[in-house]
Design a protein around this motif. Structure first.
Motif, mmCIF file in Angstrom:
data_model
loop_
_atom_site.group_PDB
_atom_site.id
_atom_site.type_symbol
_atom_site.label_atom_id
_atom_site.label_comp_id
_atom_site.label_asym_id
_atom_site.label_seq_id
_atom_site.Cartn_x
_atom_site.Cartn_y
_atom_site.Cartn_z
ATOM 1 N N LEU A 9 2.358 1.941 -3.438
ATOM 2 C CA LEU A 9 1.393 2.574 -4.340
ATOM 3 C C LEU A 9 1.285 4.059 -4.029
ATOM 4 O O LEU A 9 1.180 4.898 -4.930
ATOM 5 C CB LEU A 9 0.023 1.907 -4.201
ATOM 6 C CG LEU A 9 -0.136 0.554 -4.887
ATOM 7 C CD1 LEU A 9 -1.481 -0.055 -4.555
ATOM 8 C CD2 LEU A 9 0.023 0.692 -6.384
ATOM 9 N N LEU A 10 1.314 4.371 -2.731
ATOM 10 C CA LEU A 10 1.261 5.762 -2.301
ATOM 11 C C LEU A 10 2.469 6.515 -2.847
ATOM 12 O O LEU A 10 2.361 7.635 -3.339
ATOM 13 C CB LEU A 10 1.257 5.790 -0.778
ATOM 14 C CG LEU A 10 0.767 7.037 -0.061
ATOM 15 C CD1 LEU A 10 -0.634 7.372 -0.514
ATOM 16 C CD2 LEU A 10 0.792 6.800 1.429
ATOM 17 N N HIS A 52 -5.200 5.581 -2.236
ATOM 18 C CA HIS A 52 -3.975 4.964 -1.739
ATOM 19 C C HIS A 52 -3.773 5.231 -0.255
ATOM 20 O O HIS A 52 -3.324 4.366 0.498
ATOM 21 C CB HIS A 52 -2.764 5.490 -2.515
ATOM 22 C CG HIS A 52 -2.775 5.058 -3.940
ATOM 23 N ND1 HIS A 52 -3.014 3.775 -4.333
ATOM 24 C CD2 HIS A 52 -2.577 5.751 -5.088
ATOM 25 C CE1 HIS A 52 -2.971 3.681 -5.646
ATOM 26 N NE2 HIS A 52 -2.708 4.868 -6.128
ATOM 27 N N PHE A 95 8.650 6.817 0.446
ATOM 28 C CA PHE A 95 7.548 5.871 0.614
ATOM 29 C C PHE A 95 7.888 4.543 -0.036
ATOM 30 O O PHE A 95 7.713 3.470 0.544
ATOM 31 C CB PHE A 95 6.274 6.409 -0.033
ATOM 32 C CG PHE A 95 5.540 7.442 0.777
ATOM 33 C CD1 PHE A 95 4.326 7.946 0.341
ATOM 34 C CD2 PHE A 95 6.061 7.921 1.958
ATOM 35 C CE1 PHE A 95 3.651 8.902 1.076
ATOM 36 C CE2 PHE A 95 5.392 8.880 2.697
ATOM 37 C CZ PHE A 95 4.183 9.378 2.245
ATOM 38 N N LEU A 147 9.482 12.606 -1.501
ATOM 39 C CA LEU A 147 8.657 11.931 -0.506
ATOM 40 C C LEU A 147 8.198 10.596 -1.064
ATOM 41 O O LEU A 147 8.184 9.577 -0.388
ATOM 42 C CB LEU A 147 7.445 12.799 -0.143
ATOM 43 C CG LEU A 147 6.542 12.254 0.962
ATOM 44 C CD1 LEU A 147 7.278 12.274 2.288
ATOM 45 C CD2 LEU A 147 5.274 13.075 1.070
ATOM 46 N N TYR A 154 -5.161 13.585 -9.266
ATOM 47 C CA TYR A 154 -4.181 13.281 -8.211
ATOM 48 C C TYR A 154 -4.862 13.140 -6.850
ATOM 49 O O TYR A 154 -4.585 12.205 -6.104
ATOM 50 C CB TYR A 154 -3.128 14.385 -8.192
ATOM 51 C CG TYR A 154 -2.285 14.438 -6.946
ATOM 52 C CD1 TYR A 154 -2.476 15.458 -6.005
ATOM 53 C CD2 TYR A 154 -1.308 13.482 -6.689
ATOM 54 C CE1 TYR A 154 -1.708 15.509 -4.863
ATOM 55 C CE2 TYR A 154 -0.538 13.535 -5.530
ATOM 56 C CZ TYR A 154 -0.748 14.550 -4.625
ATOM 57 O OH TYR A 154 0.003 14.610 -3.477
ATOM 58 N N ALA A 213 0.832 -1.210 0.000
ATOM 59 C CA ALA A 213 0.000 0.000 0.000
ATOM 60 C C ALA A 213 0.867 1.261 0.000
ATOM 61 O O ALA A 213 0.577 2.233 -0.706
ATOM 62 C CB ALA A 213 -0.926 -0.010 1.209
ATOM 63 N N VAL A 214 1.944 1.211 0.782
ATOM 64 C CA VAL A 214 2.820 2.388 0.869
ATOM 65 C C VAL A 214 3.552 2.613 -0.448
ATOM 66 O O VAL A 214 3.792 3.747 -0.866
ATOM 67 C CB VAL A 214 3.810 2.236 2.042
ATOM 68 C CG1 VAL A 214 4.875 3.310 1.998
ATOM 69 C CG2 VAL A 214 3.063 2.295 3.354
ATOM 70 N N ALA A 251 -3.357 2.560 2.771
ATOM 71 C CA ALA A 251 -2.198 2.579 3.666
ATOM 72 C C ALA A 251 -2.640 2.715 5.116
ATOM 73 O O ALA A 251 -2.099 2.049 6.002
ATOM 74 C CB ALA A 251 -1.248 3.712 3.282
ATOM 75 N N GLU A 297 -6.869 9.871 -6.609
ATOM 76 C CA GLU A 297 -5.973 8.718 -6.502
ATOM 77 C C GLU A 297 -5.319 8.675 -5.122
ATOM 78 O O GLU A 297 -5.221 7.635 -4.487
ATOM 79 C CB GLU A 297 -4.890 8.837 -7.583
ATOM 80 C CG GLU A 297 -4.459 7.491 -8.158
ATOM 81 C CD GLU A 297 -3.214 7.631 -8.995
ATOM 82 O OE1 GLU A 297 -3.125 8.632 -9.732
ATOM 83 O OE2 GLU A 297 -2.338 6.744 -8.893
ATOM 84 N N CYS A 303 2.186 7.324 -6.436
ATOM 85 C CA CYS A 303 1.221 8.406 -6.645
ATOM 86 C C CYS A 303 1.863 9.771 -6.381
ATOM 87 O O CYS A 303 1.581 10.745 -7.063
ATOM 88 C CB CYS A 303 0.034 8.166 -5.712
ATOM 89 S SG CYS A 303 -1.204 9.448 -5.695
ATOM 90 N N GLU A 304 2.760 9.848 -5.358
ATOM 91 C CA GLU A 304 3.379 11.107 -4.985
ATOM 92 C C GLU A 304 4.408 11.566 -6.000
ATOM 93 O O GLU A 304 4.362 12.655 -6.520
ATOM 94 C CB GLU A 304 4.052 10.988 -3.604
ATOM 95 C CG GLU A 304 3.102 10.860 -2.460
ATOM 96 C CD GLU A 304 2.373 12.161 -2.168
ATOM 97 O OE1 GLU A 304 2.923 13.240 -2.501
ATOM 98 O OE2 GLU A 304 1.271 12.107 -1.627
#
Lengths: 400, 401
Positions: A231-232, B201, A244, A240, B194, A228-229, B205, B197, A235-236
């Motif tokens: 994927l985060l 996410h 992740f 950062l 963004y 999950a992290v 998390a 999405e 996305c960012e």
């Protein structure tokens, strides 16, 4: 171990000088055979030996679980007083019966079982052991199906014997004297210790198993979290995001470590604990046998006394039944002496066995708990290092 | 943070700053359970320290409950369109947890963060509603609450509908189905995409972070049960092996404590910040919805004005006696239209500033949260490794004797 002939077990190299007797056995290569409900696992049993009673230096046979049960039951009948090495449990929940982990644990337990027999100075000389290690598969199958009622002792019978022993122990402890029970304070202490030990061991083993489960669950959680992290992070996309992604990857790595350690915990700690529980249950079975032998000895002694009194009475009356009575009396006397010998042999053997058991147990448990602490320390160390390696990068993120 | 004229520091500033430096410092503390049965609720102490002239003195303490915070949030949301209003913690929990000390602590922390973010925001800190919230006595507050008009009592379902609309419009645009009443601003589309999405996410998390906390607790409990069982085993054995068992059992119980403590730390310093981040993103989505509303209104009014103008010109040509009336309506609409355009442009401008502020703050907050996570995990693992290693010499002695 003091023995007539000292035979070493499987740890000895087969290339010892031929003058040194050795008997080395290994149980390997589990293979699933058969179909559907009749499917079962077969094992390869490899025997390496230079003993004259065996058919040559190496012999390989195929055996299944019920063949090991056959060997165990026959040894239990013939070597009363000796703690027969325990077998792994008969059946598991159906869906686990063929899981790789269950098969591996069972194979390991069967290997230990046979090797303990091969290392025991009395049991290693058993003819049934030789049969088990050498007979071809058809012979083995025939022997297995020939099992008479004596050997097919149902679990409920054992339970009843245990319950009897248990209630008799508590009767004695509570001071309710029953005539057909040994009044041996040392022995009472031993029985009490064995029963208490079984309870505490079973508890410890249950919680050890839960510990394994919790390690697995934490590992799974860490893996899901890592994904999950990551994927985060994708996305960012900036620094950062990179942090992740690295944290996510690290989590997945640690998840793998946790699963591995859970497996180690199971094989090197939980299984030895379970084995210890089985060994103690084996001792309880021997305690039951001793109680049986004592009762038999007492009963025969009683009966013989009565027969003697009756014989004397008939002799005095010059009855024509004297001859018959004398024969019966002599027969009983022989049986009684046999029963006494049997009981005394069991007592003697048990005393030796207790000493052997205590030494072996202290060693085995010391090793198991040592492995436990080492594994835990190693795992924690690996986890600490992994997280520490990330901290500089995360510090860069939080201060920028 | 760029501000208008007065830069006010938030709660981190010491109240003993020179009086020339304006400050506004708020803290939410001392949760207390009041009332009985189903009407029971938690009240909080809100302490305001400030030297601002609009406030009634250097220190003020008031008692507030959760619904008062909701009042403040809803009013700010209505009045400061375009600004990402700091999010509130969730409304209700499963009944049996509503008064658990952990839930209360998390809520108190979240409410404190909420008020401080408002007090630190250069626009929001000037709000009259904030002053009311921080200073009004409890009866006044109660009166204001019961006076709530329909506008403020926005039902969750309405908000959900707005979100769904925005979401479907985003996908419509993405799929190329052009709808006339939608901004065609590629930058803005990217931002919306963004945000949506990110919310997904983040929620994932946060869910797994919460599970991690749970697993830590379960492992700790297991280790404690194990320790007790091993100690009993040790007592049963009685010799040197027995002593080792007892030591190992005691060590297990100690480590169980460590795990429970770390689970709590994980919850407060990592899982809660993640959850807060999710709420912040949801607040942004609410602002996105407001912007869409303002844009639609602007477009609709522009359309209507065009039609009115055409009609007016026609009436003038035919020299109708309705010209005066039509002209009057036309001018009214024109004023409304200009107002709507101004409103929309203001929202756009504010959002641009807010996005920058959000990105900076988020990078900082998340960096800290994940830093705390890694530190906590490393610290825990270190403690565990040290504890087990200290036992090894005794265990080695046992296995070799």
């Amino acid at each position: 171990m003091i023995a007539t002939r000292s035979v070493s077990g499987s740890s000895q190299s087969p290339r010892s000088p031929s003058s040194q007797p050795y008997l080395s056995v290994s149980v390997t290569d589990p293979v699933k055979l058969g179909n559907g409900v009749q499917a079962y696992i077969s094992y390869r049993v490899i025997t390496k030996t230079n003993l004259p009673e065996y058919q040559g230096p190496e012999k390989i046979v195929i055996r299944r679980y019920s063949d090991f049960v056959w060997l165990h039951d026959r040894l239990f009948e013939k070597y009363k007083g000796i703690f027969i090495p325990p077998l792994p449990e008969k059946s598991a929940v159906e869906k686990f019966r063929f899981s790789a982990e269950f098969i591996e644990m069972r194979r390991q337990a069967l290997d230990i079982f046979v090797n303990r027999i091969a290392l025991h100075h009395e049991l290693q000389q058993s003819e049934d052991l030789r049969t088990f290690l050498q007979a071809d598969e058809e012979t083995m199958e025939r022997l297995r199906s020939q099992e008479t009622g004596i050997f097919k002792k149902k679990p409920t019978d054992f339970m009843q014997i245990f319950k009897d022993v248990q209630s008799k122990v508590s009767d004695v402890v509570l001071g309710k004297e029953k005539p057909v029970e040994e009044s041996n304070p040392e022995y009472e202490k031993l029985k009490h210790y064995i029963f208490e030990l079984e309870n505490h061991l079973a508890e410890a083993q249950k919680h050890a198993y839960r510990l394994v489960k919790r390690h697995r669950e934490l590992g799974q959680s860490l893996s899901d979290f890592g994904k999950a992290v990551k994927l985060l992070g994708a996305c960012e996309g900036n620094s950062l995001g990179k942090a992740f992604s690295e944290l996510g990857t690290k989590s997945e790595t640690l998840s793998v470590k946790l699963q591995k350690e859970a497996h180690q915990l199971l094989m090197n700690f939980e299984e030895p604990l379970k084995d210890y529980v089985r060994a103690v249950q084996s001792i309880k079975a021997t305690i039951a046998e001793r109680a049986n032998a004592f009762r038999r000895q007492c009963e025969l002694a009683e009966t013989t006394k009565l027969k003697e009194i009756n014989l004397n009475k008939l002799t005095l009356m010059r009855s024509d039944k004297v001859g018959e009575a004398e024969i019966e009396y002599q027969e009983l006397k022989v049986e009684s002496e046999e029963a006494t010998r049997m009981f005394e042999m069991i007592v003697r053997l048990m005393n030796e066995e207790i000493v052997r058991f205590q030494e072996q147990k202290t060693l085995d448990m010391g090793i198991a708990f040592h492995e436990f602490a080492k594994g835990q320390a190693r795992l924690a160390n690996g986890i600490a290092n992994a997280w520490r390696s990330l901290i500089p990068k995360l510090e860069a993120c939080s201060s920028s």
